[in-house]
Motif scaffolding. Sequence first.
Motif, PDB file in Angstrom:
ATOM      1  N   ALA A 248      10.343   6.204   7.134  1.00 40.01           N
ATOM      2  CA  ALA A 248       9.277   6.266   8.065  1.00 40.01           C
ATOM      3  C   ALA A 248       9.884   6.445   9.470  1.00 40.01           C
ATOM      4  CB  ALA A 248       8.302   4.934   8.000  1.00 40.01           C
ATOM      5  N   MET A 249       9.307   7.021  10.429  1.00 40.30           N
ATOM      6  CA  MET A 249       9.597   7.204  11.758  1.00 40.30           C
ATOM      7  C   MET A 249       8.868   6.433  12.795  1.00 40.30           C
ATOM      8  SD  MET A 249       8.527  11.123  12.589  1.00 40.30           S
ATOM      9  CE  MET A 249       6.757  11.571  12.604  1.00 40.30           C
ATOM     10  N   ARG A 250       9.532   5.788  13.866  1.00 38.37           N
ATOM     11  CA  ARG A 250       8.747   5.396  15.079  1.00 38.37           C
ATOM     12  C   ARG A 250       8.774   6.027  16.173  1.00 38.37           C
ATOM     13  NH1 ARG A 250      11.854   0.225  15.763  1.00 38.37           N
ATOM     14  NH2 ARG A 250      10.015  -0.808  14.466  1.00 38.37           N
ATOM     15  N   TYR A 251       7.686   6.637  16.793  1.00 32.84           N
ATOM     16  CA  TYR A 251       7.736   7.461  17.789  1.00 32.84           C
ATOM     17  C   TYR A 251       6.690   7.164  18.826  1.00 32.84           C
ATOM     18  CZ  TYR A 251       3.294   9.331  15.624  1.00 32.84           C
ATOM     19  OH  TYR A 251       1.911   9.188  15.192  1.00 32.84           O
TER      20      TYR A 251
ATOM     21  N   ALA B 231       4.912   6.599  11.516  1.00 31.62           N
ATOM     22  CA  ALA B 231       4.267   7.475  10.427  1.00 31.62           C
ATOM     23  C   ALA B 231       5.256   7.473   9.396  1.00 31.62           C
ATOM     24  CB  ALA B 231       4.133   8.732  11.106  1.00 31.62           C
ATOM     25  N   ALA B 232       4.732   8.228   8.028  1.00 37.61           N
ATOM     26  CA  ALA B 232       5.618   7.988   6.997  1.00 37.61           C
ATOM     27  C   ALA B 232       6.412   9.538   7.111  1.00 37.61           C
ATOM     28  CB  ALA B 232       4.712   7.820   5.603  1.00 37.61           C
ATOM     29  N   VAL B 233       7.539   9.555   6.761  1.00 39.20           N
ATOM     30  CA  VAL B 233       8.451  10.881   6.910  1.00 39.20           C
ATOM     31  C   VAL B 233       8.384  11.151   5.316  1.00 39.20           C
ATOM     32  CG1 VAL B 233      10.554  11.791   7.076  1.00 39.20           C
ATOM     33  CG2 VAL B 233       9.829  10.161   8.759  1.00 39.20           C
ATOM     34  N   THR B 234       8.497  10.444   4.567  1.00 35.13           N
ATOM     35  CA  THR B 234       8.513  10.828   3.091  1.00 35.13           C
ATOM     36  C   THR B 234       7.340   9.778   2.363  1.00 35.13           C
ATOM     37  OG1 THR B 234       9.761   8.802   2.368  1.00 35.13           O
ATOM     38  CG2 THR B 234      11.003  10.972   2.909  1.00 35.13           C
ATOM     39  N   PRO B 235       6.884  10.033   1.121  1.00 32.32           N
ATOM     40  CA  PRO B 235       5.854   8.738   0.557  1.00 32.32           C
ATOM     41  C   PRO B 235       6.449   7.574   0.832  1.00 32.32           C
ATOM     42  CG  PRO B 235       6.060  10.744  -0.616  1.00 32.32           C
ATOM     43  CD  PRO B 235       7.331  10.926   0.243  1.00 32.32           C
ATOM     44  N   VAL B 236       5.661   6.562   1.385  1.00 33.06           N
ATOM     45  CA  VAL B 236       6.331   5.403   1.689  1.00 33.06           C
ATOM     46  C   VAL B 236       5.318   4.274   0.821  1.00 33.06           C
ATOM     47  CG1 VAL B 236       6.561   3.669   3.597  1.00 33.06           C
ATOM     48  CG2 VAL B 236       7.261   6.012   3.844  1.00 33.06           C
ATOM     49  N   ARG B 237       6.112   3.269   0.460  1.00 38.05           N
ATOM     50  CA  ARG B 237       5.372   2.102   0.108  1.00 38.05           C
ATOM     51  C   ARG B 237       5.543   1.161   1.252  1.00 38.05           C
ATOM     52  NH1 ARG B 237       8.627  -0.667  -3.402  1.00 38.05           N
ATOM     53  NH2 ARG B 237       8.680  -2.483  -1.988  1.00 38.05           N
ATOM     54  N   VAL B 238       4.405   0.309   1.652  1.00 34.67           N
ATOM     55  CA  VAL B 238       4.372  -0.361   2.893  1.00 34.67           C
ATOM     56  C   VAL B 238       4.260  -1.770   2.449  1.00 34.67           C
ATOM     57  CG1 VAL B 238       3.360  -0.865   5.101  1.00 34.67           C
ATOM     58  CG2 VAL B 238       3.941   1.270   4.671  1.00 34.67           C
ATOM     59  N   ASP B 239       5.069  -2.760   2.695  1.00 38.04           N
ATOM     60  CA  ASP B 239       4.896  -4.088   2.414  1.00 38.04           C
ATOM     61  C   ASP B 239       4.097  -5.006   3.511  1.00 38.04           C
ATOM     62  OD1 ASP B 239       5.441  -3.704  -0.196  1.00 38.04           O
ATOM     63  OD2 ASP B 239       7.748  -4.171   0.222  1.00 38.04           O
TER      64      ASP B 239
ATOM     65  N   THR C 123       0.649  -1.111  -0.139  1.00 36.92           N
ATOM     66  CA  THR C 123       0.022  -0.017   0.226  1.00 36.92           C
ATOM     67  C   THR C 123       0.824   1.292   0.041  1.00 36.92           C
ATOM     68  OG1 THR C 123      -0.111  -0.028   2.503  1.00 36.92           O
ATOM     69  CG2 THR C 123      -2.031  -1.220   1.298  1.00 36.92           C
ATOM     70  N   GLN C 124       0.471   2.322  -0.670  1.00 37.50           N
ATOM     71  CA  GLN C 124       1.170   3.443  -0.533  1.00 37.50           C
ATOM     72  C   GLN C 124       0.442   4.213   0.652  1.00 37.50           C
ATOM     73  OE1 GLN C 124       3.802   4.125  -2.611  1.00 37.50           O
ATOM     74  NE2 GLN C 124       3.475   2.272  -3.733  1.00 37.50           N
ATOM     75  N   VAL C 125       1.518   5.015   1.319  1.00 38.79           N
ATOM     76  CA  VAL C 125       1.082   6.034   2.359  1.00 38.79           C
ATOM     77  C   VAL C 125       1.570   7.208   2.123  1.00 38.79           C
ATOM     78  CG1 VAL C 125       1.137   6.346   5.054  1.00 38.79           C
ATOM     79  CG2 VAL C 125       1.202   3.981   3.990  1.00 38.79           C
ATOM     80  N   PRO C 126       0.825   8.206   1.950  1.00 39.53           N
ATOM     81  CA  PRO C 126       1.507   9.637   1.712  1.00 39.53           C
ATOM     82  C   PRO C 126       2.371  10.018   2.707  1.00 39.53           C
ATOM     83  CG  PRO C 126      -0.820   9.717   2.405  1.00 39.53           C
ATOM     84  CD  PRO C 126      -0.553   8.142   2.386  1.00 39.53           C
TER      85      PRO C 126
END
Length: 231
Positions: free
Chosen positions: A59-62, A96-104, A33-36
């Motif tokens: 992405a970032m873990r926070y 959360a996504a720091v840049t546009p992220v593709r999540v597998d 999926t693509q996450v903005p």
Amino acid sequence: MIQESAFIRRVGELLPQQGYINPALASLNYKSTQVPKGGEILCAGTLGRQVVTIGDGIAMRYRLLPDGGRQIIMFLMPGDVCSPHIYPTTIDHSVAAVTPVRVDRFECEALIGLTNVIVGLNQALWTLAEQQNAIMRDHITSLGRGDTRLRVAMLLIEMVNRLRVKGRNGPVLIPVTQSLMADAIGVTHIHFNRILSEMSRRDIVDTCRGSVIVKNLAWLERLTTEFTCAA
């Protein structure tokens, strides 16, 4: 067209036969999926029944703090697992996504089942988890030091080493804002910018909108060595 999973590629590099990806592992199904930019990938308190990995992007873990602030625990790169491990568990932080992220996303049961079939897979998965733990230990160590320049240098070194393509030298673009990197090391954006401006005048880094370019990694590494020896 199915895109190659960065997670499977990294796991394959840790198996006994490096460079050879077991057909059973290569054929493991996953959903992308693509996450903005800025979108939530995982929320604290949810039960993770999938192995959520970064396919592309950062992405970032926070965690959110009681005062409404945010502490970034670490940045996640392609191939990293967002959840703590491959077993179903309740997430105690957010991603959360720091840049546009593709999540597998992989099913936990399918991946766990392969650990009984592929020699070395279980060890490879634990090694990936330990690599993340090592990064977080370094992060904690830098937060315990008082000098902001050291914190900035250690973060930039970490990001460069994780983003740099093997065998390729030269400047490295870090597509992360100064504000997020300041959050990661527990300083204000103004203080972080002041340190980067000093490094820019020495031609160690360049700054551009939403990114930092590291030009002289050797200088940053010397700085961290000097502080370590002086401690």
